[in-house]
Design a protein around this motif. Structure first.
Motif, PDB file in Angstrom:
ATOM      1  N   MET A 197       7.368   5.784  -2.232  1.00 49.46           N
ATOM      2  CA  MET A 197       6.889   6.698  -1.199  1.00 49.46           C
ATOM      3  C   MET A 197       5.553   7.332  -1.600  1.00 49.46           C
ATOM      4  N   GLY A 198       5.444   7.738  -2.857  1.00 50.94           N
ATOM      5  CA  GLY A 198       4.202   8.341  -3.334  1.00 50.94           C
ATOM      6  C   GLY A 198       3.040   7.366  -3.288  1.00 50.94           C
ATOM      7  N   SER A 199       3.305   6.109  -3.622  1.00 52.51           N
ATOM      8  CA  SER A 199       2.244   5.094  -3.627  1.00 52.51           C
ATOM      9  C   SER A 199       1.712   4.838  -2.228  1.00 52.51           C
ATOM     10  N   ILE A 200       2.614   4.768  -1.260  1.00 51.84           N
ATOM     11  CA  ILE A 200       2.188   4.518   0.117  1.00 51.84           C
ATOM     12  C   ILE A 200       1.258   5.629   0.598  1.00 51.84           C
ATOM     13  N   ILE A 201       1.580   6.866   0.228  1.00 57.63           N
ATOM     14  CA  ILE A 201       0.755   8.007   0.655  1.00 57.63           C
ATOM     15  C   ILE A 201      -0.592   8.011  -0.069  1.00 57.63           C
ATOM     16  N   VAL A 202      -0.563   7.849  -1.389  1.00 54.81           N
ATOM     17  CA  VAL A 202      -1.769   7.987  -2.209  1.00 54.81           C
ATOM     18  C   VAL A 202      -2.741   6.819  -2.002  1.00 54.81           C
ATOM     19  N   PHE A 203      -2.198   5.605  -1.814  1.00 59.68           N
ATOM     20  CA  PHE A 203      -3.054   4.421  -1.725  1.00 59.68           C
ATOM     21  C   PHE A 203      -3.421   4.034  -0.296  1.00 59.68           C
ATOM     22  N   SER A 204      -2.939   4.788   0.696  1.00 59.23           N
ATOM     23  CA  SER A 204      -3.287   4.494   2.092  1.00 59.23           C
ATOM     24  C   SER A 204      -4.491   5.334   2.488  1.00 59.23           C
ATOM     25  N   SER A 205      -5.678   4.773   2.379  1.00 55.13           N
ATOM     26  CA  SER A 205      -6.892   5.498   2.760  1.00 55.13           C
ATOM     27  C   SER A 205      -7.988   4.499   3.126  1.00 55.13           C
ATOM     28  N   HIS A 206      -8.803   4.878   4.113  1.00 51.46           N
ATOM     29  CA  HIS A 206      -9.915   4.023   4.525  1.00 51.46           C
ATOM     30  C   HIS A 206     -10.958   3.906   3.423  1.00 51.46           C
ATOM     31  N   ARG A 207     -11.085   4.968   2.609  1.00 49.10           N
ATOM     32  CA  ARG A 207     -12.070   4.924   1.529  1.00 49.10           C
ATOM     33  C   ARG A 207     -11.705   3.849   0.515  1.00 49.10           C
ATOM     34  N   LEU A 208     -10.411   3.720   0.226  1.00 46.32           N
ATOM     35  CA  LEU A 208      -9.976   2.678  -0.701  1.00 46.32           C
ATOM     36  C   LEU A 208     -10.178   1.294  -0.081  1.00 46.32           C
ATOM     37  N   LEU A 209      -9.948   1.181   1.227  1.00 46.75           N
ATOM     38  CA  LEU A 209     -10.188  -0.084   1.916  1.00 46.75           C
ATOM     39  C   LEU A 209     -11.658  -0.487   1.802  1.00 46.75           C
ATOM     40  N   ASN A 210     -12.542   0.483   1.971  1.00 44.53           N
ATOM     41  CA  ASN A 210     -13.973   0.193   1.825  1.00 44.53           C
ATOM     42  C   ASN A 210     -14.309  -0.229   0.405  1.00 44.53           C
ATOM     43  N   SER A 211     -13.643   0.393  -0.573  1.00 42.14           N
ATOM     44  CA  SER A 211     -13.894   0.053  -1.976  1.00 42.14           C
ATOM     45  C   SER A 211     -13.456  -1.372  -2.293  1.00 42.14           C
ATOM     46  N   LEU A 212     -12.435  -1.840  -1.594  1.00 40.35           N
ATOM     47  CA  LEU A 212     -11.958  -3.208  -1.819  1.00 40.35           C
ATOM     48  C   LEU A 212     -13.019  -4.244  -1.429  1.00 40.35           C
ATOM     49  N   GLN A 213     -13.997  -3.815  -0.629  1.00 40.71           N
ATOM     50  CA  GLN A 213     -15.047  -4.727  -0.191  1.00 40.71           C
ATOM     51  C   GLN A 213     -16.259  -4.732  -1.124  1.00 40.71           C
ATOM     52  N   ASP A 214     -16.235  -3.887  -2.171  1.00 38.14           N
ATOM     53  CA  ASP A 214     -17.367  -3.834  -3.095  1.00 38.14           C
ATOM     54  C   ASP A 214     -17.594  -5.190  -3.750  1.00 38.14           C
ATOM     55  N   ARG A 215     -18.869  -5.511  -3.940  1.00 43.12           N
ATOM     56  CA  ARG A 215     -19.197  -6.790  -4.573  1.00 43.12           C
ATOM     57  C   ARG A 215     -18.674  -6.843  -6.005  1.00 43.12           C
ATOM     58  N   ASN A 216     -18.788  -5.726  -6.724  1.00 42.90           N
ATOM     59  CA  ASN A 216     -18.312  -5.645  -8.104  1.00 42.90           C
ATOM     60  C   ASN A 216     -16.841  -5.255  -8.110  1.00 42.90           C
ATOM     61  N   ALA A 217     -15.970  -6.225  -8.293  1.00 36.35           N
ATOM     62  CA  ALA A 217     -14.526  -5.967  -8.239  1.00 36.35           C
ATOM     63  C   ALA A 217     -14.075  -5.016  -9.338  1.00 36.35           C
ATOM     64  N   LEU A 218     -14.736  -5.036 -10.491  1.00 36.97           N
ATOM     65  CA  LEU A 218     -14.318  -4.186 -11.606  1.00 36.97           C
ATOM     66  C   LEU A 218     -14.489  -2.704 -11.294  1.00 36.97           C
ATOM     67  N   SER A 219     -15.339  -2.368 -10.319  1.00 28.34           N
ATOM     68  CA  SER A 219     -15.516  -0.961  -9.956  1.00 28.34           C
ATOM     69  C   SER A 219     -14.247  -0.375  -9.339  1.00 28.34           C
ATOM     70  N   LEU A 220     -13.317  -1.248  -8.954  1.00 31.73           N
ATOM     71  CA  LEU A 220     -12.050  -0.790  -8.372  1.00 31.73           C
ATOM     72  C   LEU A 220     -11.112  -0.196  -9.419  1.00 31.73           C
ATOM     73  N   LEU A 221     -11.215  -0.649 -10.655  1.00 31.79           N
ATOM     74  CA  LEU A 221     -10.246  -0.262 -11.684  1.00 31.79           C
ATOM     75  C   LEU A 221     -10.135   1.252 -11.858  1.00 31.79           C
ATOM     76  N   PRO A 222     -11.230   1.989 -12.046  1.00 31.91           N
ATOM     77  CA  PRO A 222     -11.078   3.444 -12.192  1.00 31.91           C
ATOM     78  C   PRO A 222     -10.532   4.117 -10.927  1.00 31.91           C
ATOM     79  N   LYS A 223     -10.882   3.596  -9.751  1.00 32.20           N
ATOM     80  CA  LYS A 223     -10.393   4.193  -8.499  1.00 32.20           C
ATOM     81  C   LYS A 223      -8.889   3.986  -8.351  1.00 32.20           C
ATOM     82  N   LEU A 224      -8.423   2.820  -8.760  1.00 28.59           N
ATOM     83  CA  LEU A 224      -6.990   2.545  -8.704  1.00 28.59           C
ATOM     84  C   LEU A 224      -6.241   3.316  -9.788  1.00 28.59           C
TER      85      LEU A 224
END
Length: 453
Positions: free
Chosen positions: A38-65
């Motif tokens: 339940m906590g994961s669904i709330i914390v990881f459901s965001s448009h900002r994270l969706l936009n981050s998934l489109q970053d060219r540099n995939a490694l930039s996702l690691l600190p955000k996740l």
């Protein structure tokens, strides 16, 4: 839906660690699974994270996740502390879970990117765009879009009065701004040729721009204003981020790139389950329609879908058969064309159930602006401000306007304006939770709505 995917990754990681370590308190950890999910669904459901998934540099996702995962992990620990069961948690399991999960989340993010890349590889799922009166910021935007395939936008050319082009040299110059006025609209259909228009904002705009904006205002094309400098906060304009670049958008659709997938998945699964569960009801209604009056069981009408494209919308027939080429007239209170059985299924909205096939096919959504007859569209687009903006998303079986009392006949211009205002609110404030709220409120409305007849 990203929240659900990352929730699966977190819970699966915990399950595998428990299987590896063994000898844990199953009852204590079963509760941790529920809280983590339940906590994961709330914390990881965001448009900002969706936009981050489109970053060219995939490694930039690691600190955000990682920081989002740390929040979920602390919530799990806090819940165990409150329940006074923290001592029963295996320290080895919890430590391994804390360290390994960021890499599990990264693997899930890469999987999402691969699936999305394959999905948007088809030209049919990508949006075509043009540049008008470009500036240096537009050139940067074009480069970023090319580096972000998940944005699903292809720039096919630009219009500019200046001979020296600002965009990258390999973008075709389609003509000057005078040419854009004639190029934008298809001469045969009268519809806009592209899905997106980028307009460069400079200190001095050309005179032709006003005529172009007038065309765009009565269209389904999304218009982005790309500023040369940081001049934000314009009335009626939304600040958005596209491929990592700031743009100003006029009533943008929330379903861009990866953001479109959660909506489509929910629609498909929801429509599929609903058709199975409601099949006995639909069979009963079909028999009732056939017995109520001569004619077919289903009623098919051409209406406008996303981007103003014509779609066939299905309903159970609730009226007596009319002669061909009869003008479309909205049903009114006491309409003699409506059969007795038709009146019942209209009041309970059972006549709308065949539209689940439209949802399954991808023409419609479970929730969205209700589709109007083509004749009504052509009438009200000239009378109601922003009317065509409601076609930036798929029409729905139910919508925000309908659960707020605007269901049934729109016999005044004020009612139609109010309906459009609600549709635009939904477009600008969409979330998965809002869809669930609308669906829940629809169920209550069906059995107490006096506006349906």
């Amino acid at each position: 839906m990203t929240g659900g995917a990352f929730s699966v990754a977190i819970c699966l990681t915990l399950f595998l660690i428990i299987e590896y370590v063994g000898h844990v308190d199953d009852d204590v950890f079963s509760i941790r699974f529920v809280i983590a999910a339940m906590g994961s669904i709330i914390v990881f459901s965001s448009h900002r994270l969706l936009n981050s998934l489109q970053d060219r540099n995939a490694l930039s996702l690691l600190p955000k996740l990682t920081w989002r995962w740390f929040v979920v992990f602390m919530v799990v620990l806090l819940s165990a502390y409150v329940e006074k069961t923290s001592e029963q948690l295996s320290r080895k399991v919890m430590l391994l879970w804390l360290v390994i999960t960021p890499f599990s989340l990264m693997a899930m993010a890469l999987l999402i990117r691969v699936v999305a890349s394959a999905y948007y590889a088809s030209p049919l799922r990508r949006r075509k765009a043009i540049l008008i009166w470009s500036n240096s910021a537009c050139a940067d935007l074009v480069s970023s879009l090319r580096d972000s395939p998940l944005a699903a936008v292809d720039v096919i050319g630009f219009f500019d009065n200046r001979n020296v082009s600002r965009p990258p040299s390999n973008i075709d110059r389609l003509g000057d701004l005078g040419d854009a006025v004639n190029w934008l609209l298809d001469s045969e259909t009268g519809k806009i040729k592209v899905d997106v228009v980028f307009i460069g904002m400079n200190t001095k705009e050309p005179e032709e721009l006003s005529e172009i904006l007038e065309i765009l205002y009565d269209s389904t094309a999304t218009t982005y204003f790309v500023p040369e400098s940081l001049i934000f906060g314009m009335p009626g304009i939304q600040l958005r981020e596209l491929a990592g670049r700031p743009v100003l958008a006029s009533v943008e659709t929330p379903f861009i790139g990866l953001a479109a997938l959660p909506k489509r998945i929910i629609d498909f699964i929801g429509a599929f389950i609903a058709l199975i569960l409601l099949s006995p009801v639909m069979l009963t209604v079909a028999i009732g329609v056939k017995m109520s009056s001569p004619g077919p069981i289903f009623f098919k009408q051409v209406r406008y879908g996303i981007a103003g494209k014509a779609i066939n919308v299905f309903k159970f027939r609730s009226m007596k058969m009319a002669a061909k080429d009869t003008p479309v007239v909205q049903a009114t209170v006491g309409d003699i064309r409506v059969t007795k059985f038709g009146s019942f299924i209209r009041k309970t909205s059972l006549d709308e159930l065949p539209q689940l096939f439209n949802v399954l096919n991808g023409d419609m959504s479970l929730v969205g602006p209700r589709p109007h007859a083509v004749a009504h569209n052509e009438l009200y687009r000239k009378l109601v401000n922003g009317y065509m903006f409601r076609h930036k998303i798929k029409p729905g079986i139910t919508g925000w306007a309908q659960v707020n009392g605007l269901r049934g006949e729109t016999d005044t211009l004020e009612k139609m304006q109010a309906r459009v205002d609600y549709d635009l609110y939904y477009l600008q404030h969409w979330s998965i939770w809002l869809d669930f709220v609308i669906l829940w409120r629809t169920v209550k409305v069906l059995f107490g709505d006096k506006n349906a007849y």
